[in-house]
Design a protein around this motif. Structure first.
Motif, PDB file in Angstrom:
ATOM      1  N   ILE A 240       1.150  -1.017  -0.482  1.00  0.00           N
ATOM      2  CA  ILE A 240      -0.091   0.404  -0.230  1.00  0.00           C
ATOM      3  C   ILE A 240       1.017   1.703   0.424  1.00  0.00           C
ATOM      4  CG2 ILE A 240      -1.540   0.929   0.875  1.00  0.00           C
ATOM      5  CD1 ILE A 240      -2.853  -1.193  -0.236  1.00  0.00           C
TER       6      ILE A 240
ATOM      7  N   ALA B 262     -14.057  -2.767  -8.498  1.00  0.00           N
ATOM      8  CA  ALA B 262     -13.691  -2.426  -7.206  1.00  0.00           C
ATOM      9  C   ALA B 262     -14.743  -3.558  -6.575  1.00  0.00           C
ATOM     10  CB  ALA B 262     -13.898  -1.046  -6.109  1.00  0.00           C
TER      11      ALA B 262
ATOM     12  N   MET C 138     -12.654  -6.785  -6.447  1.00  0.00           N
ATOM     13  CA  MET C 138     -11.952  -6.883  -5.987  1.00  0.00           C
ATOM     14  C   MET C 138     -11.620  -6.667  -4.589  1.00  0.00           C
ATOM     15  SD  MET C 138      -8.221  -6.683  -6.849  1.00  0.00           S
ATOM     16  CE  MET C 138      -8.329  -5.100  -8.319  1.00  0.00           C
ATOM     17  N   THR C 139     -13.490  -6.278  -3.639  1.00  0.00           N
ATOM     18  CA  THR C 139     -13.229  -6.532  -2.573  1.00  0.00           C
ATOM     19  C   THR C 139     -13.414  -7.576  -1.896  1.00  0.00           C
ATOM     20  OG1 THR C 139     -14.127  -4.344  -2.364  1.00  0.00           O
ATOM     21  CG2 THR C 139     -14.865  -5.416  -0.440  1.00  0.00           C
TER      22      THR C 139
ATOM     23  N   ILE D   3      -9.473  -8.328  -2.326  1.00  0.00           N
ATOM     24  CA  ILE D   3      -9.017  -8.778  -1.185  1.00  0.00           C
ATOM     25  C   ILE D   3      -9.161  -9.024   0.931  1.00  0.00           C
ATOM     26  CG2 ILE D   3      -8.423  -6.128   0.700  1.00  0.00           C
ATOM     27  CD1 ILE D   3      -8.157  -4.770  -2.411  1.00  0.00           C
TER      28      ILE D   3
ATOM     29  N   ILE E 162      -4.997 -10.548  -4.319  1.00  0.00           N
ATOM     30  CA  ILE E 162      -4.942  -9.101  -5.161  1.00  0.00           C
ATOM     31  C   ILE E 162      -5.468  -9.033  -5.827  1.00  0.00           C
ATOM     32  CG2 ILE E 162      -2.301  -8.753  -4.898  1.00  0.00           C
ATOM     33  CD1 ILE E 162      -3.050  -6.037  -4.237  1.00  0.00           C
TER      34      ILE E 162
ATOM     35  N   LEU F  67      -4.014  -7.778  -9.711  1.00  0.00           N
ATOM     36  CA  LEU F  67      -3.026  -6.451 -10.295  1.00  0.00           C
ATOM     37  C   LEU F  67      -3.535  -6.512 -11.943  1.00  0.00           C
ATOM     38  CD1 LEU F  67      -0.062  -6.768  -9.109  1.00  0.00           C
ATOM     39  CD2 LEU F  67      -1.356  -4.973  -8.280  1.00  0.00           C
TER      40      LEU F  67
ATOM     41  N   GLU G 231      -5.964  -0.628 -12.268  1.00  0.00           N
ATOM     42  CA  GLU G 231      -6.208  -1.747 -10.856  1.00  0.00           C
ATOM     43  C   GLU G 231      -5.445  -0.661  -9.857  1.00  0.00           C
ATOM     44  OE1 GLU G 231      -3.981  -1.895 -13.801  1.00  0.00           O
ATOM     45  OE2 GLU G 231      -1.843  -1.405 -13.762  1.00  0.00           O
TER      46      GLU G 231
ATOM     47  N   ILE H  82      -8.065  -0.697  -6.375  1.00  0.00           N
ATOM     48  CA  ILE H  82      -6.771  -1.406  -4.805  1.00  0.00           C
ATOM     49  C   ILE H  82      -6.793   0.241  -4.539  1.00  0.00           C
ATOM     50  CG2 ILE H  82      -5.458  -2.001  -3.974  1.00  0.00           C
ATOM     51  CD1 ILE H  82      -4.355  -3.481  -6.681  1.00  0.00           C
TER      52      ILE H  82
ATOM     53  N   VAL I  84      -9.021  -0.385  -0.892  1.00  0.00           N
ATOM     54  CA  VAL I  84      -8.488  -0.034   0.429  1.00  0.00           C
ATOM     55  C   VAL I  84      -7.790   1.530   1.300  1.00  0.00           C
ATOM     56  CG1 VAL I  84      -5.919   0.495   1.549  1.00  0.00           C
ATOM     57  CG2 VAL I  84      -6.948  -1.334  -0.060  1.00  0.00           C
TER      58      VAL I  84
ATOM     59  N   ILE J 187      -5.912  -4.870   3.391  1.00  0.00           N
ATOM     60  CA  ILE J 187      -4.830  -6.013   2.626  1.00  0.00           C
ATOM     61  C   ILE J 187      -4.447  -7.086   3.017  1.00  0.00           C
ATOM     62  CG2 ILE J 187      -2.379  -5.057   3.302  1.00  0.00           C
ATOM     63  CD1 ILE J 187      -3.779  -4.496  -0.551  1.00  0.00           C
TER      64      ILE J 187
ATOM     65  N   THR K  58     -15.734  -0.260   0.382  1.00  0.00           N
ATOM     66  CA  THR K  58     -15.266   0.055  -1.280  1.00  0.00           C
ATOM     67  C   THR K  58     -16.560   0.752  -2.443  1.00  0.00           C
ATOM     68  OG1 THR K  58     -15.094  -2.145  -1.324  1.00  0.00           O
ATOM     69  CG2 THR K  58     -15.134  -1.078  -3.298  1.00  0.00           C
TER      70      THR K  58
END
Lengths: 294, 318
Positions: free
Chosen positions: A98, B50, B53-54, B57, B62, B64, B240, B244, B248, B254, B264
């Motif tokens: 991050i 997203a 992606m939630t 994560i 992850i 990418l 990406e 991310i 986050v 993470i 999100t």
């Protein structure tokens, strides 16, 4: 490698080997640093933007003060970036992916703010000795890469910090209980990466001759590819500085081989991606076989 | 734990309101229904990805490769149409490519037990490479009228894709918060070994998850292509990172196990409104990346710092 030397005449000549090494000098130098960060169990994906920012600093410095001044400026900025990364990761307790993702963004923005979106041109020839001159018919940037490798390898093998890197990356909890300064060890890995990025930035503008605002963009992917292809475990603790150089050379060899085989340049990403997947898949299969054997 | 979660989302919601108020004061054109809908319209693609992606994560993984996969789907749809395939079929082909891309990631992660970070780094390069090879660096921008209409269609004042997004987001919320599948994701992220021993079908869950992300990416790619009426190999370049950052920022850890769809959504809109507000307030667009990078670092710093301070394992993780 053998396949390429058989199918593409002109592959295994001294001149071509030299040109491969020259083309991967920047990649290799940066990969040496990121390799140490990965060995501690962290990651640094800000190196592309960091290289761009360092190149802006060192390029500007070169215009007024020549090569020495450029090195000081580039490495100075690099160390600063690495320190901030390392500080946030260790004392700020923010996951390194991050921190460096944020940095990737922030530094890219900073480059545009500082340069106003303009390419830095008019770099003096005198400051470009790394790429433009040869010593015993070997390009100076190869010596810079070799020098960086020797220094990093010595640091990794023969210093307390080097041993701590492996300890922290192998099992952080055990290392902390054994009295290894985990935070300082990881911080120094980020700082070292910053310094190497600064050094690489000088090699970069020496080669390219200008500093465009997109300098270094996407470099982080090739660097991590080099580290992983070279055989360093992304989980930390296993690998060596040699891995970074081997990985970088392999990427250079394949890309160069493509050129010699007259494959269009658009295939470059396919090859790099395929190489990463191939490298990690063979590594995983090998480990599975070893695990079954015992 | 549940209260703590809500607390963080509340903080982000308040922050979002503060940002909205500040920008309303700075720029006269910011606070309008049209501008809000426009920002919403532009963040649908990021938002859709997203959502997936939630989930990723949450499991501690992850992805990418989403930006590259978006480019690849856009190119496949655009060029198969240009080469004579009916557009409806081209879209189906695009969805299939998205699913395949996601499944490919999933198999590498589950069958070989590899870290998703390295796998998707490889496929990031691979997918964008294939997109570039297929397109040869050129783009397709002549689409039939009805397709372009799809991404630029309004129901009254509301952009059509925003309604679609709201439905998918609600579904994702229900799946994550109310179904066994959602609970499995949290369990895997919390402790994958414990999850496996308690009978969670870890492998199947992960395969379904990464494949679903591929499908969401494909849908986003089609909406994007329709909105800008152009299919190019650099369509999803860097996407990406936006995705991310949004997840986050929305409070997902993470390390896995913590995160939610409402969080999100707040993250997605927070980033979108900050970008839009800076633009309307006359700040040069070069500052946008800088500001978002800083926001991301500061947000996670605050998040992780307090979480680490409250947990007994803080001493060893630091």
């Amino acid at each position: 490698l053998v396949f390429l030397s058989l199918t593409a005449s002109g592959f295994l000549t001294a001149a071509n080997v030299g040109s491969i090494l020259t083309s991967i000098a920047v990649l290799g130098i940066v990969a040496l640093g990121v390799n140490m960060v990965v060995l501690t169990g962290e990651i640094d994906i800000s190196v592309g933007s960091a290289l761009g920012l360092c190149a802006v600093a060192s390029g500007t410095a070169a215009k007024s003060g020549g090569l020495a001044f450029a090195l000081v400026a580039g490495i100075g900025v690099g160390v600063l970036v690495g320190s901030v990364n390392g500080f946030l990761v260790t004392f700020g307790r923010v996951p390194s992916i991050i921190v460096t993702l944020g940095m990737l963004y922030a530094l890219q923005g900073l480059i545009l703010i500082v340069t106003g979106g303009n390419t830095i041109t008019g770099l003096p020839q005198g400051a470009r000795t790394f790429a433009l001159s040869d010593v015993v018919s070997i390009n100076v940037s190869i010596f810079v890469l070799a020098g960086a490798f020797v220094v990093v390898a010595l640091l990794a093998r023969s210093t307390t910090w080097g041993r701590d890197v492996y300890a922290v990356g192998g099992n952080r909890r055990a290392a902390v209980y054994a009295g290894v300064p985990s935070r300082r060890t990881r911080w120094l890995a980020f700082v070292l990466t910053g310094a190497l990025v600064g050094l690489a930035s000088v090699v970069f503008f020496d080669r390219v001759g200008v500093v465009p605002t997109n300098a270094g963009q996407g470099l982080e992917l090739q660097v991590i590819a080099a580290v992983v292809i070279g055989g360093t475990s992304i989980a930390g603790g296993r690998g060596s500085p040699l891995a970074a150089v081997i990985g970088a050379v392999l990427i250079g060899v394949f890309l160069n081989g493509l050129v010699l085989l007259n494959v269009p340049g658009v295939w470059q990403n396919v090859v790099v991606g395929g190489l990463i997947l191939l490298a990690i898949a063979t590594d995983a299969l090998r480990r599975q076989l070893v695990a079954e054997g015992t | 734990m549940q209260r703590f979660q809500l607390g963080r989302e509340l903080v982000l919601a308040i922050l979002l309101i503060v940002v909205l108020v500040v920008f309303s004061l700075l720029s006269a054109s910011f606070l309008s229904v049209e501008n809000f809908f426009n920002v919403g319209r532009l963040s649908v693609e990021t938002g859709l990805i997203a959502l997936g992606m939630t989930g990723v994560i949450l499991t501690g993984g992850i992805d990418l490769s989403v930006g590259s996969l978006l480019s690849l789907v856009a190119v496949v749809v655009g060029f198969s149409y240009q080469d004579g395939l009916a557009l409806g079929l081209a879209i189906l082909l695009g969805l299939a490519v998205g699913l395949a891309g996601g499944l490919f990631n999933a198999l590498f992660v589950t069958r070989l037990g590899l870290h998703p970070l390295v796998v998707t780094l490889g496929t990031l390069s691979l997918y964008s490479g294939i997109a570039l090879v297929l397109s040869g660096g050129s783009g397709v921008s002549s689409f039939p009228h009805w397709f372009v209409y799809l991404g630029q269609w309004y129901l009254g004042p509301v952009p059509a894709q925003l309604i679609f997004f709201a439905v998918i987001a609600a579904l994702a919320w229900i799946v994550l918060a109310r179904t066994p599948f959602g609970r499995y994701l949290y369990a895997i992220g919390d402790n994958v070994e414990a999850a496996r021993f308690s009978g969670v079908p870890v492998r199947r869950v992960l395969i379904a998850l990464y494949t679903a992300v591929g499908l969401l990416v494909a849908i986003a790619a089609i909406i994007y292509t329709s909105r800008v009426s152009s299919a190019r190999a650099d369509a999803g370049f860097g996407l990406e990172l936006d995705v991310i950052a949004a997840v986050v920022l929305g409070g997902a850890s993470i390390y896995g196990g913590v995160g939610s769809i409402p969080g999100t959504l707040l993250g997605v809109f927070f980033i979108a409104f900050v970008g839009n507000g800076l633009l309307l307030a006359g700040v040069e667009s070069t500052w946008r990346q800088f500001v978002i990078g800083l926001i991301l670092i500061v947000a996670v710093f605050v998040n992780e710092f307090f979480r680490a301070g409250a947990s007994p394992t803080a001493a060893t993780s630091g």
